[in-house]
Design a protein around this motif. Sequence first.
Motif, mmCIF file in Angstrom:
data_model
loop_
_atom_site.group_PDB
_atom_site.id
_atom_site.type_symbol
_atom_site.label_atom_id
_atom_site.label_comp_id
_atom_site.label_asym_id
_atom_site.label_seq_id
_atom_site.Cartn_x
_atom_site.Cartn_y
_atom_site.Cartn_z
ATOM 1 N N LEU A 208 -0.638 50.173 81.957
ATOM 2 C CA LEU A 208 -2.000 50.002 81.933
ATOM 3 C C LEU A 208 -2.657 50.103 83.108
ATOM 4 O O LEU A 208 -1.957 49.683 84.173
ATOM 5 C CB LEU A 208 -2.347 48.779 81.347
ATOM 6 N N SER A 209 -3.856 50.662 83.244
ATOM 7 C CA SER A 209 -4.150 50.727 84.849
ATOM 8 C C SER A 209 -4.552 49.340 85.277
ATOM 9 O O SER A 209 -4.305 49.134 86.351
ATOM 10 C CB SER A 209 -5.712 51.499 84.656
ATOM 11 N N SER A 210 -4.802 48.310 84.300
ATOM 12 C CA SER A 210 -5.012 47.063 84.775
ATOM 13 C C SER A 210 -3.632 46.354 85.291
ATOM 14 O O SER A 210 -3.967 45.397 85.983
ATOM 15 C CB SER A 210 -5.545 46.080 83.436
ATOM 16 N N GLU A 211 -2.464 46.982 84.876
ATOM 17 C CA GLU A 211 -1.314 46.436 85.604
ATOM 18 C C GLU A 211 -0.933 47.296 86.927
ATOM 19 O O GLU A 211 0.290 47.146 87.243
ATOM 20 C CB GLU A 211 -0.331 46.531 84.407
ATOM 21 N N GLY A 212 -1.687 48.335 87.090
ATOM 22 C CA GLY A 212 -1.582 49.097 88.442
ATOM 23 C C GLY A 212 -0.895 50.386 88.254
ATOM 24 O O GLY A 212 -0.717 51.407 89.330
ATOM 25 N N GLU B 207 -1.140 54.449 87.155
ATOM 26 C CA GLU B 207 -2.308 55.266 87.670
ATOM 27 C C GLU B 207 -1.635 56.763 87.382
ATOM 28 O O GLU B 207 -0.294 56.980 87.246
ATOM 29 C CB GLU B 207 -2.178 55.265 89.210
ATOM 30 N N GLU C 279 -7.135 59.787 82.967
ATOM 31 C CA GLU C 279 -7.185 58.206 83.063
ATOM 32 C C GLU C 279 -7.076 57.453 81.576
ATOM 33 O O GLU C 279 -6.929 56.231 81.579
ATOM 34 C CB GLU C 279 -8.225 57.763 83.977
ATOM 35 N N ASP D 236 -6.080 53.579 79.773
ATOM 36 C CA ASP D 236 -7.160 52.602 80.023
ATOM 37 C C ASP D 236 -7.142 51.264 78.959
ATOM 38 O O ASP D 236 -7.889 50.489 79.089
ATOM 39 C CB ASP D 236 -8.534 53.385 80.099
ATOM 40 N N GLY D 237 -6.252 51.402 78.164
ATOM 41 C CA GLY D 237 -5.950 50.290 77.143
ATOM 42 C C GLY D 237 -7.098 50.441 76.023
ATOM 43 O O GLY D 237 -7.191 49.402 75.221
ATOM 44 N N ASN D 238 -8.050 51.352 75.809
ATOM 45 C CA ASN D 238 -8.941 51.414 75.022
ATOM 46 C C ASN D 238 -8.639 52.531 74.047
ATOM 47 O O ASN D 238 -8.308 53.686 74.147
ATOM 48 C CB ASN D 238 -10.494 52.034 75.605
ATOM 49 N N SER E 188 -2.581 57.032 74.090
ATOM 50 C CA SER E 188 -2.227 56.089 74.799
ATOM 51 C C SER E 188 -0.735 56.393 75.174
ATOM 52 O O SER E 188 0.337 56.775 74.145
ATOM 53 C CB SER E 188 -2.511 54.694 74.266
#
Length: 143
Positions: free
Chosen positions: A8-12, A14, A28, A32-34, A131
Amino acid sequence: MRKIDLCLSSEGAEVILATSSDEKHPPENIIDGNPETFWTTTGMFPQEFIICFHKHIKIEKLLIQSYLVRTLRIEKTTAKEPVGFEQWIDKDLVHTEGQLQNEEVVARDGYATYLRFIILSAFDHFASVHSISVEGIAVSSLS
């Protein structure tokens, strides 16, 4: 150590490279988790994208949500730069008319800093990746 989705981008994580990009569906979106967003190819195959984790990780399970992907190759490397990839997993996916393909891969020897996903062929002119989820643990940071 708890197992988390390391992709996940929230976990770093890319997406550092993608062979195609549609401004409405950029690469991306894969991390993005969406669940409403996705990356789409823009014709011709193979198509690929590379995910950087910015740390050494041990992958235990991969979950891939896609649409119209026929043949997928996953390569990995533990290098500090996205070089020296080795072939890791080859999958022929099942065509699921009108619904997402949910592919689960239990990883063997799943150490990586980068993963390269190569869509070798598709069931149509375009395919999409909704995803990539990586269940595992961070082993160490890149230094």
